[in-house]
Enzyme design. Sequence first.
Site, PDB file in Angstrom:
ATOM      1  N   LYS A  97      25.441 -65.388  38.209  1.00 60.03           N
ATOM      2  CA  LYS A  97      24.416 -64.552  38.752  1.00 60.03           C
ATOM      3  C   LYS A  97      23.563 -66.138  39.376  1.00 60.03           C
ATOM      4  CE  LYS A  97      20.187 -62.426  38.434  1.00 60.03           C
ATOM      5  NZ  LYS A  97      18.944 -63.640  39.290  1.00 60.03           N
ATOM      6  N   CYS A 111      -8.706-100.074  32.377  1.00 55.00           N
ATOM      7  CA  CYS A 111     -10.064-101.222  32.579  1.00 55.00           C
ATOM      8  C   CYS A 111     -11.112-100.778  32.175  1.00 55.00           C
ATOM      9  CB  CYS A 111     -10.513-100.868  33.530  1.00 55.00           C
ATOM     10  SG  CYS A 111     -11.948 -99.180  34.146  1.00 55.00           S
ATOM     11  N   LYS A 128      20.504 -62.455  31.895  1.00 54.18           N
ATOM     12  CA  LYS A 128      19.443 -63.940  32.104  1.00 54.18           C
ATOM     13  C   LYS A 128      19.850 -64.548  31.033  1.00 54.18           C
ATOM     14  CE  LYS A 128      16.886 -63.357  35.855  1.00 54.18           C
ATOM     15  NZ  LYS A 128      15.667 -63.858  35.977  1.00 54.18           N
ATOM     16  N   ARG A 188      16.252 -61.428  52.000  1.00 50.99           N
ATOM     17  CA  ARG A 188      16.145 -59.762  51.382  1.00 50.99           C
ATOM     18  C   ARG A 188      14.210 -59.437  52.606  1.00 50.99           C
ATOM     19  NH1 ARG A 188      13.228 -58.696  46.718  1.00 50.99           N
ATOM     20  NH2 ARG A 188      14.051 -57.095  46.603  1.00 50.99           N
ATOM     21  N   CYS A 220     -10.776 -95.405  29.476  1.00 48.43           N
ATOM     22  CA  CYS A 220      -9.251 -95.839  30.350  1.00 48.43           C
ATOM     23  C   CYS A 220      -8.356 -96.762  30.198  1.00 48.43           C
ATOM     24  CB  CYS A 220      -9.872 -96.638  31.123  1.00 48.43           C
ATOM     25  SG  CYS A 220      -8.438 -96.789  32.811  1.00 48.43           S
ATOM     26  N   TYR A 277      28.599 -61.882  47.067  1.00 44.27           N
ATOM     27  CA  TYR A 277      29.260 -60.926  46.185  1.00 44.27           C
ATOM     28  C   TYR A 277      29.145 -59.485  46.276  1.00 44.27           C
ATOM     29  CZ  TYR A 277      24.190 -61.783  45.815  1.00 44.27           C
ATOM     30  OH  TYR A 277      22.843 -61.908  45.764  1.00 44.27           O
ATOM     31  N   SER A 315      16.776 -55.430  43.660  1.00 48.48           N
ATOM     32  CA  SER A 315      17.650 -56.856  43.039  1.00 48.48           C
ATOM     33  C   SER A 315      17.358 -55.019  41.703  1.00 48.48           C
ATOM     34  CB  SER A 315      16.799 -57.139  42.511  1.00 48.48           C
ATOM     35  OG  SER A 315      14.868 -56.438  42.259  1.00 48.48           O
ATOM     36  N   LEU A 316      18.143 -56.902  41.138  1.00 51.27           N
ATOM     37  CA  LEU A 316      19.249 -55.575  39.642  1.00 51.27           C
ATOM     38  C   LEU A 316      18.117 -55.482  38.374  1.00 51.27           C
ATOM     39  CD1 LEU A 316      22.146 -58.113  39.728  1.00 51.27           C
ATOM     40  CD2 LEU A 316      21.687 -55.458  40.529  1.00 51.27           C
ATOM     41  N   ASP A 344      37.758 -86.460  57.151  1.00 53.07           N
ATOM     42  CA  ASP A 344      36.732 -86.945  57.928  1.00 53.07           C
ATOM     43  C   ASP A 344      36.703 -87.602  58.727  1.00 53.07           C
ATOM     44  OD1 ASP A 344      35.941 -85.493  55.012  1.00 53.07           O
ATOM     45  OD2 ASP A 344      34.688 -86.807  53.718  1.00 53.07           O
ATOM     46  N   GLN A 345      37.022 -88.187  58.692  1.00 50.54           N
ATOM     47  CA  GLN A 345      37.197 -88.721  59.455  1.00 50.54           C
ATOM     48  C   GLN A 345      37.875 -88.401  60.964  1.00 50.54           C
ATOM     49  OE1 GLN A 345      39.215 -93.094  59.988  1.00 50.54           O
ATOM     50  NE2 GLN A 345      38.175 -93.780  61.170  1.00 50.54           N
ATOM     51  N   CYS A 383     -11.003-100.190  38.665  1.00 52.28           N
ATOM     52  CA  CYS A 383      -9.559 -99.832  37.533  1.00 52.28           C
ATOM     53  C   CYS A 383      -8.580 -99.639  38.462  1.00 52.28           C
ATOM     54  CB  CYS A 383     -10.031 -98.398  37.169  1.00 52.28           C
ATOM     55  SG  CYS A 383      -8.411 -97.908  36.574  1.00 52.28           S
ATOM     56  N   GLU A 421      24.738 -65.843  48.153  1.00 54.78           N
ATOM     57  CA  GLU A 421      23.460 -65.472  47.751  1.00 54.78           C
ATOM     58  C   GLU A 421      23.627 -66.996  48.291  1.00 54.78           C
ATOM     59  OE1 GLU A 421      21.632 -63.958  45.580  1.00 54.78           O
ATOM     60  OE2 GLU A 421      20.311 -66.149  44.411  1.00 54.78           O
ATOM     61  N   LYS A 430      28.680 -55.514  36.719  1.00 56.31           N
ATOM     62  CA  LYS A 430      28.847 -54.459  38.112  1.00 56.31           C
ATOM     63  C   LYS A 430      30.072 -53.050  37.163  1.00 56.31           C
ATOM     64  CE  LYS A 430      27.523 -57.626  41.380  1.00 56.31           C
ATOM     65  NZ  LYS A 430      27.652 -58.432  42.300  1.00 56.31           N
ATOM     66  N   GLU A 459      30.007 -61.405  36.696  1.00 54.63           N
ATOM     67  CA  GLU A 459      29.961 -61.801  37.644  1.00 54.63           C
ATOM     68  C   GLU A 459      28.835 -63.465  37.335  1.00 54.63           C
ATOM     69  OE1 GLU A 459      29.306 -60.914  41.524  1.00 54.63           O
ATOM     70  OE2 GLU A 459      31.036 -58.987  41.316  1.00 54.63           O
ATOM     71  N   ASP A 506      36.142 -85.241  62.260  1.00 61.21           N
ATOM     72  CA  ASP A 506      34.925 -85.895  63.165  1.00 61.21           C
ATOM     73  C   ASP A 506      35.978 -86.070  65.063  1.00 61.21           C
ATOM     74  OD1 ASP A 506      32.791 -85.846  61.838  1.00 61.21           O
ATOM     75  OD2 ASP A 506      33.318 -87.463  60.932  1.00 61.21           O
ATOM     76  N   CYS A 524     -11.006 -91.013  34.800  1.00 58.00           N
ATOM     77  CA  CYS A 524     -11.888 -93.025  35.108  1.00 58.00           C
ATOM     78  C   CYS A 524     -12.431 -93.223  36.160  1.00 58.00           C
ATOM     79  CB  CYS A 524     -10.534 -93.419  35.151  1.00 58.00           C
ATOM     80  SG  CYS A 524     -11.362 -95.218  35.654  1.00 58.00           S
ATOM     81  N   ASP A 534      21.799 -68.768  41.141  1.00 60.11           N
ATOM     82  CA  ASP A 534      20.100 -69.161  41.519  1.00 60.11           C
ATOM     83  C   ASP A 534      20.110 -69.360  42.920  1.00 60.11           C
ATOM     84  OD1 ASP A 534      17.558 -67.880  40.452  1.00 60.11           O
ATOM     85  OD2 ASP A 534      17.527 -70.509  39.404  1.00 60.11           O
TER      86      ASP A 534
HETATM   87  S1  IVH Z   1      24.563 -57.842  43.080  1.00 58.95           S
HETATM   88  C1  IVH Z   1      22.465 -54.023  44.487  1.00 58.95           C
HETATM   89  N1  IVH Z   1      25.561 -59.872  42.078  1.00 58.95           N
HETATM   90  O1  IVH Z   1      19.929 -61.840  42.015  1.00 58.95           O
HETATM   91  C2  IVH Z   1      22.663 -55.870  43.989  1.00 58.95           C
HETATM   92  N2  IVH Z   1      23.243 -60.326  42.646  1.00 58.95           N
HETATM   93  O2  IVH Z   1      18.317 -59.774  40.546  1.00 58.95           O
HETATM   94  C3  IVH Z   1      22.889 -56.426  44.586  1.00 58.95           C
HETATM   95  N3  IVH Z   1      22.888 -62.008  42.678  1.00 58.95           N
HETATM   96  O3  IVH Z   1      19.331 -59.581  44.488  1.00 58.95           O
HETATM   97  C4  IVH Z   1      22.582 -57.963  43.705  1.00 58.95           C
HETATM   98  N4  IVH Z   1      24.032 -63.562  42.322  1.00 58.95           N
HETATM   99  O4  IVH Z   1      19.750 -62.691  45.105  1.00 58.95           O
HETATM  100  C5  IVH Z   1      24.491 -59.231  42.918  1.00 58.95           C
HETATM  101  N5  IVH Z   1      26.799 -61.789  41.649  1.00 58.95           N
HETATM  102  C6  IVH Z   1      25.711 -61.577  41.875  1.00 58.95           C
HETATM  103  C7  IVH Z   1      24.861 -62.169  41.965  1.00 58.95           C
HETATM  104  C8  IVH Z   1      23.587 -61.894  42.365  1.00 58.95           C
HETATM  105  C9  IVH Z   1      22.668 -64.134  42.382  1.00 58.95           C
HETATM  106  C10 IVH Z   1      20.753 -62.332  42.759  1.00 58.95           C
HETATM  107  C11 IVH Z   1      20.935 -61.564  44.016  1.00 58.95           C
HETATM  108  C12 IVH Z   1      19.603 -60.471  43.149  1.00 58.95           C
HETATM  109  C13 IVH Z   1      19.695 -60.990  42.120  1.00 58.95           C
HETATM  110  C14 IVH Z   1      19.237 -59.615  41.729  1.00 58.95           C
END
Ligand code: IVH
Length: 695
Positions: free
Chosen positions: A114, A408, A311, A135, A405, A224, A81-82, A32-33, A429, A172, A287, A112, A36, A423, A116
């Site tokens: 997911k 007190c 999930k 998004r 309480c 991803y 989204s999914l 690291d040094q 108190c 993400e 996918k 893959e 830097d 209280c 968070d």
């Molecule tokens: S694919 C159209 N892959 O989950 C497909 N999404 O509930 C686009 N997320 O909005 C998403 N890990 O923010 C994909 N390996 C992954 C992911 C992922 C997290 C999130 C992403 C998405 C949400 C869907």
Amino acid sequence: MNPIQQRIIDLRNQLNEHNRNYYVLNSPTISDQDFDYLLKELEQLEKLYPEYDDPLSPTKRVGSDINKAFTQVEHIHPMLSLGNSYSVAEVEDFIRKAKASLVGEDMEIVGELKFDGTSISLIYEHGELVRAVTRGDGVRGDDVTANIKTIRSIPLRLTGTGYPDSFEIRGEVLLPWEAFNRLNEQREKDGETLFANPRNAAAGTLKLLNSAETARRGLDAYLYHILGDNLPADTHYGNLEAARSWGFKISPDIKILHSIEEVDNFIKYWDEQRKLLPVATDGLVFKVNNLRQQADLGFTSKFPRWAIAFKFKAEEALTRLESVSFQVGRTGVVTPVANLATVPLSGTMVSRATLHNEDFIRSLDLHERDMVYVEKGGEIIPKITGVDIDQREEGSSPIRFITHCPVCGAELVRDEGEAAWVCPNKSGCEPQLIGKIEHFAGRKMMDIDSIGSETAQMLFKDGLVKNIADLYDLKYEDVVGLNRFADRSAQRLLQGIEQSKKIPFERVVFALSIQYVGETVAKKIARAAGNIDRLMTMTAEELTSIEDIGPRIAESIIAFFADEENRKIVERLRAAGLQMAVEKEEVASDALKGKSIIISGTFDHHSRDEYKQLIERHGGKNVSSISKNTDYVLAGKNMGPAKLDKATSLGITILSEDDFLALIGEDNKETNSDNGMNEPNGSTEADSTLFPELF
Ligand code: IVH
């Protein structure tokens, strides 16, 4: 090329390579040094030779504290989204259906993690990052390029070959557990609301106006999904592999799966193993690998038909309730807390959980020594979600809320329509008295740095400070020699107290600990009243005519000032020299420093005159006609179309009323910080950290 320019370019290349080794490949090749050292050399050269500036230079990764509102950008392809699934059977069903639509074809699935965090779209042109957009609502998002540049695992310039001239890559942005815990520890020290989970923290951090602060927090990103023409492979997996070679951080845990059995095993494996990951995940994503097959499957109105999310169940543990204790907060609210036999849960040891209030205990039908289910959903404080009645001990009695309480002994009161038992012994108190001193000294109140929880306790127990006014009678001889107080710290304490006399009236009102009066309400009533004498005599009718002040708050303010004790304290604070009136031309912040702003249209929250004052108080200038030198248009309702056209054609940023208030930090909501054991509010990140530099 001259040797200086050559050295600058060499340094940039070396630093980019080291960033990648460290942040993407997890295998640094220098200390690291030494890193830097190289970075410093580059910084110096860039300062001396600004003609060789490069907006993508690795020195730009530290961000800047110059504020700029985010502009909204339309996504090239909407960000969908999914569809979610919660059982293996649902995933299997999804795969069977997809395969059936592809009549007779072989189909591969990519499994893959997911992640968070919060999703991001990155646009690259000619191998350079040109834009990063959140998004948003899926159609339009915020341009957060400046913040994204601080994430060192995101390449600003691509390596390798074969990338299309122009493409989009999505992924993400997340805050790894370690950085998340560090951030929350710091926020706890600073008396700020904690982030409930790394997702909220990541989203809040990405939307900070101060990218230098974003840089400090340690975001990371996994990519991803690539979109664009002329992609190198005809499979999703192949394209991610290529992206990896261009310098992107792609999860090492993506896997091609050939059968339902392999999918099941993938789920089984990660359901356990995810607990060991350094980042938060909330499920898996499956996918269809082949891009032509993806195109054939297409989309529903909301989701792709070629992908599904699985999930994970929130982690849960079963443990014994050992006892229930009752904590008294600053405003007297009594919070029941479950003391549990310690169990490991989502990476931490859990031994306590909030029980919120009497009704919650009743709804669980909680009995002594019950076996209870604890869950750590999105929140930091674990929740009790249920009781295993089969394991209930014979003859055990239901948990009863206390009537007096625990500190007190005063009889507790519960007002109609309220969930909390309180209280009422405000002036006698101990936890209430100490809590008020601690609150008074907090960073967003009087900002007396040396008084935290321990010092407040000590000063109180030593009999030196029984209430907030006593602080201003403290003398050097009183404190020096007290436990932990050496000469320097005694001086620091007294200096902090002295400096607090300059703190604006709005914050003094917040510091008083009037029930239901949080930061925003305090600001509103202080500004409406103008000074303490007026505030002390306002009627319920006058108070409720202030925006956002309802009868409950009004009543509490009136009760506070009706109390003789409180009036005495206020008089002593006034005599000590605290600010007891709104400062007229006070400069509230630098948020609009040097900006020319036009006001146009009509508004909901303030009058035009008030907006004029607000602009000035935040360092800006109110101008009356649009020119190319105008920075912002504060656009209310009914803004003239000609003006709007002109502003748009000159590329001037148009701010809605809410945008403007957010920019000057006036959009924060109330946070209840009574005793830290209240149910966390899942969306606190936007409230307290959008613009922390302005607070
Ligand atoms: S694919 C159209 N892959 O989950 C497909 N999404 O509930 C686009 N997320 O909005 C998403 N890990 O923010 C994909 N390996 C992954 C992911 C992922 C997290 C999130 C992403 C998405 C949400 C869907």
